[in-house]
Design an enzyme around this catalytic site. Structure first.
Site, PDB file in Angstrom:
ATOM      1  N   SER A  68      31.694  43.643  32.513  1.00 40.66           N
ATOM      2  CA  SER A  68      32.523  43.067  33.558  1.00 40.66           C
ATOM      3  C   SER A  68      32.964  41.656  33.210  1.00 40.66           C
ATOM      4  O   SER A  68      32.406  40.984  32.356  1.00 40.66           O
ATOM      5  CB  SER A  68      31.734  43.033  34.866  1.00 40.66           C
ATOM      6  OG  SER A  68      30.693  42.079  34.753  1.00 40.66           O
ATOM      7  N   LYS A  69      33.940  41.239  33.924  1.00 42.80           N
ATOM      8  CA  LYS A  69      34.581  39.948  33.708  1.00 42.80           C
ATOM      9  C   LYS A  69      33.600  38.792  33.882  1.00 42.80           C
ATOM     10  O   LYS A  69      33.701  37.783  33.202  1.00 42.80           O
ATOM     11  CB  LYS A  69      35.722  39.810  34.713  1.00 42.80           C
ATOM     12  CG  LYS A  69      36.803  38.867  34.245  1.00 42.80           C
ATOM     13  CD  LYS A  69      38.091  39.080  35.001  1.00 42.80           C
ATOM     14  CE  LYS A  69      39.172  38.232  34.356  1.00 42.80           C
ATOM     15  NZ  LYS A  69      40.493  38.788  34.437  1.00 42.80           N
ATOM     16  N   ARG A  70      32.693  38.963  34.801  1.00 40.91           N
ATOM     17  CA  ARG A  70      31.749  37.907  35.128  1.00 40.91           C
ATOM     18  C   ARG A  70      31.003  37.357  33.900  1.00 40.91           C
ATOM     19  O   ARG A  70      30.688  36.190  33.819  1.00 40.91           O
ATOM     20  CB  ARG A  70      30.716  38.439  36.157  1.00 40.91           C
ATOM     21  CG  ARG A  70      30.979  37.916  37.542  1.00 40.91           C
ATOM     22  CD  ARG A  70      30.547  36.470  37.648  1.00 40.91           C
ATOM     23  NE  ARG A  70      30.880  35.854  38.945  1.00 40.91           N
ATOM     24  CZ  ARG A  70      31.569  34.738  39.068  1.00 40.91           C
ATOM     25  NH1 ARG A  70      32.069  34.141  38.013  1.00 40.91           N
ATOM     26  NH2 ARG A  70      31.774  34.212  40.255  1.00 40.91           N
TER      27      ARG A  70
END
Length: 483
Positions: free
Chosen positions: A251-253
Site C-alpha cells: 500500500s501507499k502508506r
RNA sequence: GGCGCUAUCGUCUAGUGGUUAGGACACCACGCUUUCAAUGUGGUAACCGGGGUUCGAUCCCCCGUAGCGCUACCA
C-alpha cells in the site's frame, strides 16, 4: 488463439502490483502468439478519476507492454471501456432472468443494512436473506411498473459446491452455502464487476484470466455465471499479492506503489519490469537478468509461486543499478538528461562526460542531480564536517598552496598529468601518501568521496580547478583566523 | 466470526523421501583503489510447531499456529 487481458479500474495511477499482473498477462499472450487486451472496468461511477485511462496507457507504454486491443487502440471486440457497454450487460442479464438464474430484488439499502447489522450482532455470516428470490411474476411486474428501485441478483444453488480449477493453485472448492446471491445489475443500471467481467471475458474471447488472488473467493460466482449463460469457461490463474515489508498488502502508506513514482525517481523501465517478473516467478535456473523479449521466451505459469512476495526496494535498487551500468550509453544519456542540475543543459558535452564518470555509482537516475552537482556548481561549500577532516588539518594549507602553484604553471590539464604534479607537491611540502590527494579532492569537489580524481580533472577545466583551489585556500585561512 | 489461500536464510527464491539444503539482494571480512562506487574472493544466515506414514522426512498426510485475502448496489 490465446488471449489475455489486464482489466484495471481507472482509479488514478498504475500500481506496481497491477503492472506485475499486466506483465504476466502480456507474457502469456506473447509467448503463445496471442493477443493482450486492455479493458477498463469503470462500472463504479463514484471511483472514476479523469485522465486515469490516459495515465494508464502512458505508463504501460513507458514499460513497453502495449496492448493489442484496448481503449484508444481499437480491436474487434470493443468498446473496451465497460461504461460504454451498458446495453450489452442489461440485455444479457435479462436472459438470466428468463432462465430463472437471476431475479429482481427490491430491498432498500436500509433494509439490507439492518439485516447485515443484525447478522453481525448475532454472529451470523452477513449475507442476503433471499427475501425477493421467490417473488411471483405478478408481484415483480407490479413493482417494476411502479418504478420501484431494484437490482438484479444471481441465484446461488441452495446446495452443492463449486470447484475452481486454477493454473497456479490446483482445484479449490467452495460450498454454495458460503456464496451470496450477488448483485449483478445495480439500481443505476450499471453491472457489478462479477457480471461485467464474465460477459466481457466471454465476448472478448479471453482464454486465460490471470488476476490477483483477491479474486479467488468470487471466482465460484463467476463460474456459476458461465454455466448459467452456457458459455465455455476461460482458464483461471490467481496470482499471489505483493506485500509491504510488514507483510500487509502493498500500500501507499509504506512507500511508493505507483509506477510513475519509480519513473520519476529514475528507475529504468527494464529494471522495474525485470524485478517485478521475479516477484513470484523464477526461470528454474539461476539467471536473474531478463529483457522483456527474453521473459516472453522463458515465462510460464507453471513456475509461478503461490505465496505472497514482499516488494523489496533494496533489490530493485540493485537491479536498477545493474541496468544503469549495462545500458547502451546513448540510451542512458537520453534518459538521464532531465536529472542533471538546472543550467547544465547548456553544456551537453560536459553532461555526457560526467555521466560516464558517475555511472557506476548510480542506483537510480535521480542520484545524478546530487552526484553531478559539484561538476557544474559556481562555488562549492567547504564548510561541512566530512571534508573539514582534511581541509582543516594544519598540513592542508601548504598542500593547497603548493597545488595552486602547480596548477598555475600548467598550460593544460589531463588525468595523466596528475601523478607527476602530485609528485612535485609532495616534494615541496614533504608530505606524502593519502593526505595530499584527499586535500586536492576536497578542494576540487567539496566532498571527501567521489569518482577518481584523474577522471574528475578531465571534466573540470583548468581555470575552474585554479578557482576552486583559491576558494579552498580562502576557506582554510578564514577558518584558521577564526572568521 | 465464516470461507479460502499461503508457509525454505532478514528479503526474493531453487530444491529433494537419504543433499555439505543451491542462487540473488542485504550484511560482514579480505583483495583492488589516494576516497567512494564498481569489481573479485570468502563468510554469517533458513526448511513455523506437533503428530503420523516410512528404515529414513524439509519434502507425503492430518491437526495446530501464524500471515494474508474475501466476506458491498467497490473493483
Amino acid at each position: 488463439m490465446i488471449k489475455t487481458r489486464f482489466a484495471p479500474s481507472p482509479t488514478g495511477f498504475l500500481h506496481v502490483g497491477g503492472l506485475r499482473t499486466a506483465l504476466y498477462n502480456y507474457l502469456i499472450a506473447k509467448k503463445n502468439n496471442g493477443k493482450f487486451v486492455l479493458r477498463i472496468e469503470d462500472t463504479d461511477q463514484r471511483r472514476k478519476i479523469p485522465g486515469a485511462v490516459e495515465n494508464l496507457l502512458e505508463n504501460l507504454k513507458w514499460v513497453g507492454i502495449e496492448p493489442d486491443e484496448g481503449p484508444g487502440i481499437g480491436g474487434p471486440d470493443g468498446p473496451y471501456i465497460q461504461s460504454q457497454r451498458l446495453s450489452i450487460y442489461q440485455e444479457l442479464v435479462q436472459t438470466l432472468i428468463e432462465k430463472g438464474c437471476a431475479y429482481y430484488c427490491f430491498c432498500s439499502p436500509e433494509r439490507l443494512q439492518q439485516l447485515k447489522d443484525w447478522q453481525v450482532a448475532h454472529h451470523q455470516p452477513p449475507r442476503y436473506d433471499q427475501h425477493c428470490r421467490n417473488l411471483g411474476p405478478a408481484a415483480v411486474k407490479r413493482l417494476l411498473d411502479e418504478e420501484q428501485p431494484s437490482v438484479i441478483r444471481m441465484k446461488i444453488p441452495s446446495e452443492g459446491a463449486v470447484t475452481v480449477t486454477d493454473l497456479i493453485r490446483g482445484t479449490v472448492t467452495f460450498p454454495c452455502d458460503q456464496l451470496d446471491d450477488q448483485v449483478l445489475l445495480k439500481s443505476d443500471g450499471f453491472p457489478t464487476y462479477h457480471l461485467a467481467n464474465v460477459i466481457d471475458d466471454h465476448l472478448m474471447h479471453i482464454t486465460h484470466v490471470i488476476r490477483g488472488e483477491e479474486w479467488l473467493p468470487s471466482t465460484p460466482k463467476h463460474i456459476l455465471l458461465y454455466d448459467y449463460f452456457g458459455w465455455e469457461k476461460p482458464q483461471f490463474a490467481h496470482l499471489s499479492l505483493l506485500l509491504n515489508p510488514d507483510k500487509s498488502k502493498l500500500s501507499k502508506r509504506q512507500g511508493d506503489v505507483a509506477v510513475e513514482d519509480y519513473r520519476r525517481q529514475g528507475y529504468l523501465p527494464e529494471a522495474l519490469l525485470n524485478y517485478l517478473a521475479l516477484l513470484g516467478w523464477n526461470p528454474g535456473n539461476e539467471r536473474e537478468i531478463f529483457s522483456l523479449e527474453e521473459l516472453v521466451q522463458e515465462f510460464s505459469l507453471e513456475r509461478v509461486g503461490k505465496s505472497g512476495a514482499i516488494f523489496n526496494l533494496e533489490k530493485l535498487r540493485w537491479m536498477n543499478g545493474y541496468y544503469i551500468r549495462h545500458y547502451s550509453f546513448e540510451r542512458l544519456f537520453n534518459l538521464a538528461r532531465p536529472f542533471f542540475p538546472p543550467g547544465s543543459e547548456t553544456n551537453p558535452d560536459k553532461q555526457l562526460k560526467v555521466l560516464e564518470i558517475i555511472r557506476d555509482s548510480l542506483l537510480n537516475l535521480q542520484e545524478i542531480t546530487e552526484k553531478s552537482a559539484f561538476f557544474f556548481a559556481e562555488h562549492l561549500d567547504y564548510n561541512h564536517s566530512s571534508i573539514g577532516e582534511w581541509l582543516l588539518k594544519p598540513e592542508a594549507l601548504p598542500v593547497l598552496n603548493s597545488l595552486s602553484a602547480e596548477f598555475q604553471s600548467l598550460t593544460s590539464l589531463s588525468g595523466a598529468r596528475l601523478v607527476p604534479l602530485m609528485g612535485n607537491v609532495m616534494k615541496a611540502t614533504g608530505l606524502r601518501g593519502k593526505l595530499p590527494w584527499m586535500v586536492l579532492r576536497c578542494a576540487l569537489t567539496g566532498q571527501s568521496q567521489g569518482p577518481e580524481l584523474h577522471h574528475i580533472v578531465e571534466v573540470l577545466d583548468l581555470n575552474q580547478c585554479r578557482q576552486r583551489l583559491q576558494d579552498a585556500i580562502h576557506f582554510v585561512t578564514a577558518k584558521r583566523d577564526g572568521r
